[in-house]
Design a protein around this motif. Structure first.
Motif, PDB file in Angstrom:
ATOM      1  N   SER A 202      64.229 -25.999  70.151  1.00 17.03           N
ATOM      2  CA  SER A 202      63.585 -26.378  71.734  1.00 17.03           C
ATOM      3  C   SER A 202      63.078 -27.993  71.232  1.00 17.03           C
ATOM      4  O   SER A 202      62.924 -28.284  70.321  1.00 17.03           O
ATOM      5  N   ALA A 203      62.981 -28.725  72.735  1.00 19.01           N
ATOM      6  CA  ALA A 203      62.713 -29.855  72.581  1.00 19.01           C
ATOM      7  C   ALA A 203      60.984 -29.903  72.121  1.00 19.01           C
ATOM      8  O   ALA A 203      60.778 -30.668  71.441  1.00 19.01           O
ATOM      9  N   GLU A 204      60.378 -28.978  72.505  1.00 16.40           N
ATOM     10  CA  GLU A 204      59.001 -28.647  71.970  1.00 16.40           C
ATOM     11  C   GLU A 204      58.717 -28.496  70.506  1.00 16.40           C
ATOM     12  O   GLU A 204      58.039 -29.247  70.007  1.00 16.40           O
ATOM     13  N   ILE A 264      70.548 -34.353  80.402  1.00 14.16           N
ATOM     14  CA  ILE A 264      69.224 -34.778  80.931  1.00 14.16           C
ATOM     15  C   ILE A 264      68.731 -33.567  81.710  1.00 14.16           C
ATOM     16  O   ILE A 264      67.461 -33.244  81.565  1.00 14.16           O
ATOM     17  N   ALA A 265      69.517 -32.692  82.220  1.00 12.17           N
ATOM     18  CA  ALA A 265      69.103 -31.578  82.831  1.00 12.17           C
ATOM     19  C   ALA A 265      68.287 -30.440  81.965  1.00 12.17           C
ATOM     20  O   ALA A 265      67.254 -30.115  81.930  1.00 12.17           O
ATOM     21  N   ILE A 266      68.815 -30.528  80.493  1.00 13.42           N
ATOM     22  CA  ILE A 266      68.358 -29.713  79.772  1.00 13.42           C
ATOM     23  C   ILE A 266      66.956 -30.064  79.339  1.00 13.42           C
ATOM     24  O   ILE A 266      66.013 -29.416  79.123  1.00 13.42           O
ATOM     25  N   LEU A 267      67.002 -31.276  78.860  1.00 14.00           N
ATOM     26  CA  LEU A 267      65.657 -32.006  78.300  1.00 14.00           C
ATOM     27  C   LEU A 267      64.594 -31.854  79.558  1.00 14.00           C
ATOM     28  O   LEU A 267      63.417 -31.687  79.149  1.00 14.00           O
ATOM     29  N   GLU A 270      63.311 -28.362  79.709  1.00 14.62           N
ATOM     30  CA  GLU A 270      62.433 -28.120  78.617  1.00 14.62           C
ATOM     31  C   GLU A 270      61.203 -28.805  78.559  1.00 14.62           C
ATOM     32  O   GLU A 270      60.243 -28.182  78.270  1.00 14.62           O
ATOM     33  N   ASN A 271      61.156 -30.210  78.730  1.00 14.32           N
ATOM     34  CA  ASN A 271      59.801 -30.733  78.970  1.00 14.32           C
ATOM     35  C   ASN A 271      58.786 -30.193  80.248  1.00 14.32           C
ATOM     36  O   ASN A 271      57.490 -30.159  80.132  1.00 14.32           O
ATOM     37  N   SER A 272      59.274 -30.105  81.164  1.00 20.38           N
ATOM     38  CA  SER A 272      58.732 -29.524  82.433  1.00 20.38           C
ATOM     39  C   SER A 272      58.146 -28.072  82.042  1.00 20.38           C
ATOM     40  O   SER A 272      57.009 -27.848  82.444  1.00 20.38           O
ATOM     41  N   ALA A 273      58.758 -27.221  81.222  1.00 19.68           N
ATOM     42  CA  ALA A 273      58.280 -26.065  80.964  1.00 19.68           C
ATOM     43  C   ALA A 273      57.145 -26.313  79.951  1.00 19.68           C
ATOM     44  O   ALA A 273      55.964 -25.555  79.901  1.00 19.68           O
ATOM     45  N   THR A 274      57.441 -27.075  78.946  1.00 17.67           N
ATOM     46  CA  THR A 274      56.098 -27.666  77.884  1.00 17.67           C
ATOM     47  C   THR A 274      54.808 -28.183  78.631  1.00 17.67           C
ATOM     48  O   THR A 274      53.868 -27.660  78.317  1.00 17.67           O
TER      49      THR A 274
END
Length: 305
Positions: A202-204, A264-267, A270-274
Motif C-alpha cells: 500500500s502507499a501507506e 493517479i486514481a490509485i494513489l 489510497e492517500n485519501s484513506a490514509t
C-alpha cells in the motif's frame, strides 16, 4: 565586478516558493522588495509570510507592482516566475536591462537549465540557477549551476552568499534537466509508484518503509556516505565488490511507470484513506517543527559531514 555587500534583495514572483524565499530573507535581516503581477499579490504574500513564520517582522518588506522599480536598488535578485521557458527568457532579458551589471540574477527554476534563459541578455555572465528545496525558509539545500555564459565569479559569489545566510549550497558541475535533488526524488517515486501499481504494498506502507527505514539515515548522511558505512572498514569499495551484483540485479529489475489516470486514481484513493479525519495543516505544522529540531541537532553536531 559583482556585488560583495548584499543588503537589499529583489524577489520576482511571490507564489509558494517566492513567499518562502521572502520569509527567509526577512528572517536574516535583509530588505526585500517583491513583485508579482497576480491580483492581490501583496496581500497574499503578507499572509503567506505570517503563515510561514508569525514572528517575522514586515517592516523591511516592500512590494512594487512595477518590476523595473522593484529591482532598481537591489544587490541580488531571486526569480521565482512560472516554469515556462518563454516567460523565463523574457523575465531575465528585462531583469538584465533593469539592474546594474554587478547584480546577480538567480533563478529558482526546478527543471529548466540556465543556458536556456540566458538568451537575449546583454550580461548573461551574471545569470545562473539557485534552485531551493521546498520550503526554502526551512530546508537549507540550494542547487547552484551556471549556464554556458555564466562566469566563474558569479557562481562563486552565489555560493558564498547562500553560505553566508545559512544555506547549504551545492554546485552542479554541468547542466541537467531537473538538477540533482529532483532527479533523485523522481527515481524513488518511480519505484514507489510501480510497487503500488503492481499491488506489492500500500502507499501507506511504502511511506513507512522510507520514513521508518532508510529515510532516517538519509536525513543525516547522503547515499554515498551511508553506503560507505555499510561496507564497514572496507567502505564503499568492500560493499560494492561483495554486494554490487545483487544490487545491480535489483536496479535492472526496477519498474517502468506511466503517470496516467489509472495510477493517479490509485494513489489518490489510497492517500485519501490514509489521511481520512486528519488535519493536513496540523501535519504540516508538526512536520515543520520536527524539521527545525532536526536541523538544530545537525548544526550542533560536529562529527557528521
Amino acid at each position: 565586478m559583482l556585488q560583495q555587500n548584499i543588503k537589499h534583495i529583489g524577489v520576482i514572483g511571490t507564489g509558494v516558493i517566492g513567499a518562502s524565499w521572502v520569509t527567509y530573507f526577512l528572517s536574516k535581516g535583509f530588505e526585500v522588495t517583491a513583485t508579482d503581477p497576480a491580483p492581490d499579490a501583496e496581500n497574499m504574500l503578507r499572509k503567506s509570510i505570517l503563515a510561514n513564520d508569525p514572528s517575522i517582522p514586515l517592516n523591511l518588506l516592500y512590494f512594487e507592482n512595477d518590476m523595473e522599480k522593484a529591482v532598481r536598488n537591489v544587490q541580488f535578485v531571486q526569480e521565482n516566475g512560472p516554469e515556462r521557458l518563454d516567460i523565463k527568457q523574457e523575465l531575465f532579458k528585462q531583469l538584465d536591462t533593469f539592474t546594474d551589471p554587478s547584480v546577480l540574477l538567480v533563478s529558482s527554476s526546478s527543471s529548466l537549465m540556465p543556458t536556456e534563459f540566458q538568451a537575449g541578455a546583454k550580461h548573461p555572465e551574471r545569470i545562473l540557477l539557485g534552485h531551493p528545496f521546498n520550503p526554502p525558509h526551512l530546508i537549507p539545500l540550494v542547487e547552484v549551476c551556471g549556464g554556458k555564459a555564466t562566469s566563474e565569479d558569479a557562481i562563486q559569489q552565489a555560493i558564498a552568499f547562500y553560505q553566508s545566510i545559512g544555506k547549504k549550497p551545492i554546485r552542479l558541475r554541468k547542466e541537467i534537466p531537473g538538477h540533482i535533488a529532483n532527479r533523485l526524488q523522481a527515481a524513488l517515486w518511480q519505484e514507489a509508484f510501480y510497487l503500488v501499481q503492481q499491488g506489492v504494498a500500500s502507499a501507506e506502507d511504502i511511506d513507512l518503509a522510507v520514513s521508518e527505514g532508510p529515510g532516517l539515515r538519509w536525513a543525516l548522511l547522503g547515499p554515498f556516505l551511508n553506503l560507505h558505512l555499510s561496507g564497514g572498514q572496507g567502505g564503499i569499495r568492500y560493499f560494492l565488490e561483495h554486494l554490487g551484483q545483487p544490487f545491480q540485479a535489483l536496479m535492472d529489475d526496477l519498474g517502468k511507470i506511466e503517470i496516467n489516470e489509472e495510477l493517479i486514481a490509485i494513489l489518490s484513493n489510497e492517500n485519501s484513506a490514509t489521511l481520512e479525519g486528519k488535519d493536513l495543516q496540523q501535519i504540516v505544522l508538526e512536520r515543520n517543527q520536527i524539521l527545525l529540531k532536526l536541523m538544530d541537532i545537525k548544526n550542533k553536531t560536529i562529527n557528521l559531514p
